[in-house]
Design a protein around this motif. Structure first.
Motif, PDB file in Angstrom:
ATOM      1  N   TRP A   6      69.675  -5.634   3.122  1.00  0.00           N
ATOM      2  CA  TRP A   6      68.546  -5.636   4.058  1.00  0.00           C
ATOM      3  C   TRP A   6      67.319  -6.299   3.445  1.00  0.00           C
ATOM      4  CZ3 TRP A   6      63.928  -3.484   2.678  1.00  0.00           C
ATOM      5  CH2 TRP A   6      63.943  -2.563   1.626  1.00  0.00           C
ATOM      6  N   LEU A  38      65.871  -8.353   8.213  1.00  0.00           N
ATOM      7  CA  LEU A  38      66.692  -7.239   7.747  1.00  0.00           C
ATOM      8  C   LEU A  38      67.828  -6.948   8.715  1.00  0.00           C
ATOM      9  CD1 LEU A  38      66.464  -4.026   8.968  1.00  0.00           C
ATOM     10  CD2 LEU A  38      64.082  -4.460   8.434  1.00  0.00           C
ATOM     11  N   TYR A  39      67.683  -7.372   9.993  1.00  0.00           N
ATOM     12  CA  TYR A  39      68.721  -7.141  10.997  1.00  0.00           C
ATOM     13  C   TYR A  39      69.704  -8.314  11.032  1.00  0.00           C
ATOM     14  CZ  TYR A  39      65.862  -3.257  12.684  1.00  0.00           C
ATOM     15  OH  TYR A  39      65.151  -2.085  12.782  1.00  0.00           O
TER      16      TYR A  39
END
Length: 390
Positions: A6, A38-39
């Protein structure tokens, strides 16, 4: 097989492409996630430039990869899936619109399941190595943030968990089938019955370690004593704590830290205190949003190694938020939460909420110190609007 964490923000360059493909507000309303590296959506768009991209058969988390090795198959729990930014939180299914925008098929992701879908029967190499575990049920992975709440006694919406380890997070758990997700907060799932609402900071204990390393501070014990002796916001500094970029509440991956007000008289310990206060002020922003969404939240429980090692920081948090803090006395809150969730899923306990957690003595908030921090938060917001906000 490469692993991307992440904290790897190289995918931030794909943000503009994602904005062209989808509307962030409607995406957030479905997934509880943001356009942020982070996604998975930004990461997957960025990875299109990788020479091996076309040969990828499936995308999965490390836990799913481990279960494939151990059992020859795996599932993705709705808890883990909710952290990818690819799950429709309310439907508990992969989000069709996001997959279409990414050119991704559901067959490239693991089947969805829940923590009660335990695996039994290790594959031969591991069954031979761990004979005693051969027929033991293994529950699939769940999110560590949800586990931290459950293990620290914040399994119901009356308590908010604030955790500071390397990074930081503030969360509340609600048992509900459907939720309207407030803008600025993320939403995950602990399981199909429980949602986790909150915010997170990239900077936490890592900011403290950066200060110690950069400014060659003394021993942790000496610094703790000196921090505790300082008056609130007495250093004349305004610190924007974005050494690792921003998550909540602005979600600007390109944000960077700044320290304003430095002079020849500024001491390294004052910069450390300013950093700790700055993180506390960011938590106060998140707390305000969280309490508006979850009005029954009355208590705040503190956990995490960074807070456990610094009573002074817990006091700063209490004063910044104008609320007493209840320190968790659970040495491994996340591990305890995972154990409780497993016991409940296997039917060994009826309700994990019925097993109380341990707490230390409450840390009170001082109204005078809170007033000083309220003024400091106004100053921090002003700096943010000039240096970070678009």
């Amino acid at each position: 097989t490469p692993i991307y964490t992440w904290g790897d923000i190289r995918a931030a360059q794909a943000g503009d492409d994602l904005h062209r493909r989808m509307n962030q507000k409607t995406y957030h309303a479905r997934t509880g996630a943001f356009f942020h590296p982070l996604y998975w959506p930004e990461k997957l768009l960025w990875l299109r430039g990788h020479p091996a991209y076309g040969r990828v058969r499936s995308w999965l988390s490390f836990g799913e990869f481990l279960f494939r090795r151990l059992f020859g198959r795996s599932i993705c729990t709705v808890s883990m899936a909710s952290g990818t930014g690819l799950l429709d939180i309310n439907r508990c299914d992969w989000d069709t619109e996001t997959l279409l925008a990414l050119g991704l098929g559901p067959d490239q992701l693991s089947p969805l399941g829940d923590v009660n879908n335990a695996f039994v029967g290790l594959s031969p190499p591991y069954a031979a190595r761990w004979a005693a575990l051969k027929e033991t049920p293994w529950t699939p992975p769940v999110g560590d943030g949800a586990c931290n709440n459950l293990g620290s006694g914040c399994a119901t919406p009356e308590r908010i968990a604030v955790m500071v380890g390397t990074s930081g997070a503030m969360r509340a758990i609600c048992a509900t089938e459907r939720i309207d997700i407030p803008w600025g907060l993320w939403c995950y799932r602990a399981d199909r019955r429980r949602v986790v609402l909150g915010g997170a900071l990239n900077d936490g204990g890592n900011l403290i370690e950066w200060c110690r390393r950069t400014f060659q501070l003394g021993s942790p014990e000496e610094m703790e004593r000196r921090i505790a002796e300082m008056a609130p916001d007495s250093h004349g500094l305004t610190f924007l704590p974005f050494l690792a970029g921003e998550r909540s509440p602005g979600w600007n991956a390109h944000a960077r830290a700044s320290i304003s007000g430095l002079s020849l008289d500024t001491k390294p310990a004052q910069i450390l205190r300013a950093g700790m206060e700055a993180i506390a002020l960011r938590f106060e922003l998140i707390r305000g949003m969280l309490c508006e969404a979850v009005p029954q939240a009355k208590e705040i429980v503190a956990s995490g190694g960074a807070l456990r090692e610094s009573p002074a920081w817990v006091q700063i948090l209490a004063d910044a938020m104008g609320r007493p803090i209840l320190p968790s006395a659970e040495p491994e809150a996340s591990a305890r939460g995972a154990a409780l969730l497993t016991l409940e899923a296997l039917g060994m306990i009826p309700r994990l909420e019925d097993l109380p957690a341990s707490f230390g003595a409450p840390v009170p908030s001082d109204p005078g110190r809170h007033a000083r921090y309220a003024a400091a938060l106004v100053r921090q917001k002003d700096h943010y609007s000039k240096l970070v906000a678009p």
